[in-house]
Design a protein around this motif. Structure first.
Motif, PDB file in Angstrom:
ATOM      1  N   ARG A  41       0.577  -1.040  -9.263  1.00 43.00           N
ATOM      2  CA  ARG A  41       0.277  -2.237  -8.476  1.00 43.00           C
ATOM      3  C   ARG A  41       0.656  -3.546  -9.168  1.00 43.00           C
ATOM      4  NH1 ARG A  41      -2.675  -1.898  -3.795  1.00 43.00           N
ATOM      5  NH2 ARG A  41      -3.402   0.200  -3.269  1.00 43.00           N
TER       6      ARG A  41
ATOM      7  N   GLU B 176       0.819  -1.205   0.000  1.00 45.49           N
ATOM      8  CA  GLU B 176       0.000   0.000   0.000  1.00 45.49           C
ATOM      9  C   GLU B 176       0.857   1.261   0.000  1.00 45.49           C
ATOM     10  OE1 GLU B 176      -3.273  -0.118  -0.496  1.00 45.49           O
ATOM     11  OE2 GLU B 176      -2.916  -2.281  -0.647  1.00 45.49           O
TER      12      GLU B 176
ATOM     13  N   TYR C  16       4.053   0.542   8.412  1.00 44.24           N
ATOM     14  CA  TYR C  16       3.532   0.864   7.085  1.00 44.24           C
ATOM     15  C   TYR C  16       4.622   0.878   6.031  1.00 44.24           C
ATOM     16  CZ  TYR C  16      -0.419   2.342   9.944  1.00 44.24           C
ATOM     17  OH  TYR C  16      -1.449   2.364  10.846  1.00 44.24           O
TER      18      TYR C  16
ATOM     19  N   ASP D  41       0.854   3.975  -2.973  1.00 43.42           N
ATOM     20  CA  ASP D  41       0.575   5.384  -2.690  1.00 43.42           C
ATOM     21  C   ASP D  41       1.701   6.289  -3.176  1.00 43.42           C
ATOM     22  OD1 ASP D  41      -1.798   4.655  -1.520  1.00 43.42           O
ATOM     23  OD2 ASP D  41      -1.056   4.810   0.546  1.00 43.42           O
TER      24      ASP D  41
END
Length: 403
Positions: free
Chosen positions: A181, A172, A304, A176
């Motif tokens: 992807r 992710e 993250y 971002d």
């Protein structure tokens, strides 16, 4: 398949990438591939190649000399690493027989990627350990500097044929940051299944070395006790657990805040915290096998853009994990979904102490978590499984297009 493997730091210099590099190269060779390694040498702390790779059929090596530069001198270090990219490319050009490039992430990876794109023109797998610039956005750095770093990272994603990351959260973060992807793939950190991680108590070298009793419930943190380790939260946890006579907190490792932690424990008169020095790498399975519950305390936002590399080894040792992490992370969702352990909010001493008490008082649940973790690691996080996944990504870009 012929693989050009490019890394900034070589095996002679201590680096968290070294074990991964040794296991990947060894695995690629065992799968029948040929590997040419381009690396540097600086500190000469270790041999240029680990013993497992010396004299291996199918492996060739170019080692470039670099200077040792103080870590605090960021500008000079950055320029030196950029210079290495230009030195590296001349060696890469000579190796026209390779099919794909494995490129390990580093701060100056843009220069390596751009030069490979200009002069080599072979598909590149960009292997990412930390999303860059990642959480630096939350730090007090110049906005223009961050914007420049962000532009370079986006360019690297566009130039790469495939981008391999360690976790769903990192997928992710990269998406971002502009990475398409379809180019993103997950190969998680792994444990080395060439080693034995099932260490019985009576044969445990760490237990014997420090004469550790088997009649306690050990809550273990093993790692760097430095600035990134919030010892004050662990101190509060120990105070909350001081009336639990069976529970002992083990702190295994060294670092700049360890003395502060030890002084606070002495001043409070706590007897439920045991400190041990950093242990040799080959002792890691014995160390982890000593704990009943093993802690993974993370800083805010780290999950993250990275992932705890110790988790696969802890699970392979059959240990339940308690992670201090954002509960909205995909990592936390995975731990809960696979029933591997417990996640608590970062810096929440009361929630962490409650989780420890709960596991101590529910041996059936603890056993279930340990069994699920060991099975999950065996099926998803072994060296054999993960090296094969990496080879599949390389094979995909070799055949053309995104893997």
């Amino acid at each position: 398949m012929n693989i050009l493997y490019i890394t900034m730091d070589g095996f002679d210099t201590a680096s968290p990438n070294n074990q991964m590099a040794e296991q990947l190269i060894d695995g690629f060779l065992k799968l029948g591939n040929r590997v040419h390694l381009i690396q540097s040498e600086r500190k000469h702390t270790y041999d240029v190649l680990p013993g497992t790779l010396v004299g291996r059929d199918g492996l060739t090596v170019d080692t470039l000399s670099r200077k040792v530069i103080d870590k605090s001198n960021f500008v000079v270090r950055y320029l030196d690493e950029a210079k290495y990219a230009f030195q590296m490319i001349s060696y890469a050009i000579k190796r026209r027989d390779f099919d794909v490039v494995f490129l390990q992430s580093c701060p100056t990876v843009f220069f390596q990627e751009a030069l490979l794109k200009l002069f080599v023109r072979k598909p590149v797998l960009y292997n990412v350990y930390d999303v860059w610039p990642g959480q630096t956005k939350s730090l007090n750095i110049n906005k223009m500097v961050y914007a420049g770093m962000d532009l370079l990272s986006r360019a690297v994603y566009r130039m790469s044929s495939a981008v391999v990351v360690l976790s769903e959260d990192m997928v992710e973060a990269c998406a971002d940051a502009g990475c398409p992807r379809p180019r993103l793939h997950i190969v998680p950190p792994w444990f080395d299944d060439r080693r034995n991680y099932d260490i019985p108590w009576e044969k445990n070298r760490f237990v014997k070395k420090f004469d550790i009793s088997h009649d306690k419930f050990y809550v273990q943190f093993a790692g760097s006790v430095g600035l990134q380790f919030n010892w004050k939260t662990m101190f509060e946890v120990a105070k909350l657990l001081r009336d639990e006579p069976d529970i002992v907190v083990q702190i295994i490792g060294d670092g700049c805040v360890k003395k502060d932690f030890m002084d606070a424990v002495d001043a409070e008169g706590l007897t439920n915290v045991a400190f041990y020095p950093l242990q040799p790498v080959d002792m890691v399975p014995d160390v982890y096998s000593t704990g009943d519950v093993c802690l993974i305390p993370l800083r805010r936002e780290v999950i993250y853009t990275g992932t705890p590399s110790k988790m696969p080894i802890l699970l392979a040792c059959g240990k339940a994990i308690v992670s201090s992490v954002e509960k909205d992370s995909l990592y936390a969702a995975m731990v809960e979904r696979e029933d591997l352990g417990v996640c608590v909010e970062i810096d929440n001493a009361e929630e962490l102490a409650t989780a420890i008490r709960t596991l101590h008082g529910d041996p059936e649940r603890l056993t279930r978590l340990c069994e699920h973790g060991r099975a999950y690691a065996r099926e998803n996080l072994s060296r054999t499984v993960c090296v094969k996944r990496m080879e599949q990504v390389l094979e995909g870009i070799r055949r053309g297009g995104e893997a």
